[in-house]
Design a protein around this motif. Structure first.
Motif, PDB file in Angstrom:
ATOM      1  N   ARG A 201       0.835  -1.210   0.000  1.00 11.22           N
ATOM      2  CA  ARG A 201       0.000   0.000   0.000  1.00 11.22           C
ATOM      3  C   ARG A 201       0.864   1.253   0.000  1.00 11.22           C
ATOM      4  O   ARG A 201       0.588   2.227  -0.714  1.00 11.22           O
ATOM      5  N   LYS A 202       1.904   1.229   0.799  1.00 13.12           N
ATOM      6  CA  LYS A 202       2.813   2.378   0.866  1.00 13.12           C
ATOM      7  C   LYS A 202       3.467   2.633  -0.488  1.00 13.12           C
ATOM      8  O   LYS A 202       3.655   3.780  -0.908  1.00 13.12           O
ATOM      9  N   GLN A 203       3.816   1.556  -1.185  1.00 13.26           N
ATOM     10  CA  GLN A 203       4.428   1.674  -2.510  1.00 13.26           C
ATOM     11  C   GLN A 203       3.423   2.107  -3.575  1.00 13.26           C
ATOM     12  O   GLN A 203       3.790   2.567  -4.638  1.00 13.26           O
ATOM     13  N   GLN A 204       2.133   1.887  -3.269  1.00 12.95           N
ATOM     14  CA  GLN A 204       1.059   2.086  -4.238  1.00 12.95           C
ATOM     15  C   GLN A 204       1.206   1.150  -5.436  1.00 12.95           C
ATOM     16  O   GLN A 204       0.785   1.471  -6.548  1.00 12.95           O
ATOM     17  N   GLU A 205       1.758  -0.015  -5.165  1.00 13.65           N
ATOM     18  CA  GLU A 205       1.827  -1.052  -6.190  1.00 13.65           C
ATOM     19  C   GLU A 205       2.261  -2.367  -5.561  1.00 13.65           C
ATOM     20  O   GLU A 205       2.915  -2.396  -4.516  1.00 13.65           O
ATOM     21  N   GLY A 206       1.903  -3.435  -6.227  1.00 16.99           N
ATOM     22  CA  GLY A 206       2.253  -4.774  -5.768  1.00 16.99           C
ATOM     23  C   GLY A 206       1.300  -5.782  -6.374  1.00 16.99           C
ATOM     24  O   GLY A 206       0.231  -5.431  -6.877  1.00 16.99           O
ATOM     25  N   MET A 207       1.694  -7.027  -6.344  1.00 22.62           N
ATOM     26  CA  MET A 207       0.836  -8.093  -6.861  1.00 22.62           C
ATOM     27  C   MET A 207       0.954  -9.315  -5.960  1.00 22.62           C
ATOM     28  O   MET A 207       2.058  -9.698  -5.557  1.00 22.62           O
ATOM     29  N   ILE A 208      -0.191  -9.911  -5.669  1.00 17.79           N
ATOM     30  CA  ILE A 208      -0.253 -11.122  -4.853  1.00 17.79           C
ATOM     31  C   ILE A 208      -0.903 -12.220  -5.687  1.00 17.79           C
ATOM     32  O   ILE A 208      -2.010 -12.042  -6.216  1.00 17.79           O
TER      33      ILE A 208
ATOM     34  N   LYS B 105       4.220 -14.889 -16.756  1.00 20.14           N
ATOM     35  CA  LYS B 105       3.393 -14.115 -17.688  1.00 20.14           C
ATOM     36  C   LYS B 105       2.398 -13.245 -16.923  1.00 20.14           C
ATOM     37  O   LYS B 105       2.184 -12.072 -17.267  1.00 20.14           O
ATOM     38  N   ILE B 106       1.797 -13.802 -15.877  1.00 19.06           N
ATOM     39  CA  ILE B 106       0.846 -13.039 -15.069  1.00 19.06           C
ATOM     40  C   ILE B 106       1.541 -11.850 -14.400  1.00 19.06           C
ATOM     41  O   ILE B 106       0.996 -10.743 -14.336  1.00 19.06           O
ATOM     42  N   MET B 107       2.741 -12.080 -13.903  1.00 17.60           N
ATOM     43  CA  MET B 107       3.486 -11.023 -13.226  1.00 17.60           C
ATOM     44  C   MET B 107       3.768  -9.839 -14.155  1.00 17.60           C
ATOM     45  O   MET B 107       3.965  -8.716 -13.693  1.00 17.60           O
TER      46      MET B 107
END
Length: 267
Positions: free
Chosen positions: A117-124, A224-226
C-alpha cells in the motif's frame, strides 16, 4: 532495479521451480520453508517461514523489507494435501490443513499489504487448485481450503483496487511433484465402511500426480501473469479435461456433474 519476490513453500515442487525460473528472469527472489537448509540455492535466497506461526511470517517479511526496501510480488504457494473420508478424518488434521492452506495464506497477505500500500503497487498471486472448484470424494477438505482462498481473493481484489495492489489466483491441476508423499492420508481402516472406495480413490489420485504436468508450465504462466497490467481474477493451469471440468460444473445440473465425478472415481 530488480523486482523483489517472496514465494512461500519454495523448497520443492511448484514453489521451487517458480523461484528458480524467476531468478533466471532477473527477479530478486526470496523463497521460504519451515527449515531452510541453505541460505541460497540456484540464486534463491531462502529464509525461514512457517505459515502456521505468525511470528515467523512477520520476521521473514521484515527481513526482506529491511534488506530491499520494498516488496513487489507475493506468491502464496505454501500448502499441504490431505485425503480421507470426511467422517473419519481426525479433527486436528482438519484444523491443520485450514491453518496451512487458508489462514496461513491470509496471514502472509496481511504481513505484506502495508508495504505494498505504501508503494502504491504490488501483486499477490494465490496458488489455489482446480480441486477448489468442486467437492471431490475423499479430498473434500483440501477442496474446501482452496475454494475458500479463491473466494477471499475475489473480495480482496475489490478492497485493494484503490491502492493499486493486484491479486489473482492460479489453480493448478495435477503436476508431477512430491505432494502425494507430503499429504496427510487418513488411514485405511480395516473395519471402515469406506475402506474399498477410499483405497481405490487414493491409488487413482497418486496415479494422476505421477502423470502430472511439468512444474515449469506453472512457472511460465506465473511469470506471464506477473508481467500483466490487469490480471484476471482466476487462472487455471492443467490438462484440457481438468480445466474443462470447471466449465462443465457451471453448465450442467448439479446431479449430472456429480454423476460424472462418481464415474471418474469408479464410485
Amino acid at each position: 532495479m530488480s523486482k523483489v519476490v517472496l514465494i512461500t513453500g519454495a523448497s520443492s515442487g511448484i514453489g521451487a521451480t517458480v523461484a528458480q525460473y524467476l531468478v533466471h528472469k532477473g527477479f530478486k527472489v526470496y523463497g521460504t520453508s519451515r527449515n531452510p537448509k541453505e541460505a541460497f540455492y540456484s540464486g534463491v535466497r531462502m529464509i525461514a517461514l512457517d505459515v502456521t506461526k505468525p511470528e515467523t511470517i512477520t520476521n521473514a517479511v521484515n527481513t526482506i523489507i529491511t534488506k530491499e526496501g520494498r516488496l513487489d510480488y507475493l506468491i502464496n504457494n505454501a500448502g499441504m494435501g490431505i485425503t480421507g473420508p470426511l467422517e473419519e478424518t481426525p479433527d486436528d488434521e482438519t484444523r491443520k490443513v485450514f491453518e496451512t492452506n487458508f489462514f496461513g495464506a491470509l496471514e502472509v497477505i496481511k504481513a505484506v499489504l502495508p508495504t505494498m500500500r505504501k508503494q502504491q503497487e504490488g501483486m499477490i498471486i494465490n496458488i489455489t487448485s482446480i480441486a477448489g472448484y468442486m467437492g471431490l470424494p475423499y479430498r473434500g477438505l483440501y477442496s474446501a481450503t482452496k475454494g475458500a482462498l479463491g473466494i477471499v481473493t475475489e473480495a480482496y481484489r475489490m478492497e485493494l483496487k484503490e491502492f493499486n495492489v493486484k491479486m489473482t489466483t492460479v489453480a493448478p491441476g495435477d503436476f508431477a511433484t512430491n505432494i502425494a508423499a507430503g499429504r496427510y492420508h487418513a488411514p485405511i481402516l480395516d473395519n471402515s465402511p469406506y475402506k474399498d472406495n477410499y483405497g481405490n480413490t487414493l491409488a487413482l489420485m497418486d496415479e494422476h500426480v505421477e502423470a502430472g504436468m511439468d512444474t515449469m508450465v506453472m512457472a511460465k504462466v506465473i511469470y506471464k501473469i506477473m508481467n500483466t497490467k490487469k490480471p484476471k481474477v482466476h487462472y487455471r493451469v492443467g490438462y484440457f479435461m481438468q480445466r474443462f471440468s470447471i466449465f462443465l460444473k457451471r453448465a450442467l445440473p448439479d446431479t449430472w456433474y456429480e454423476k460424472l465425478l462418481l464415474n471418474h472415481y469408479n464410485l
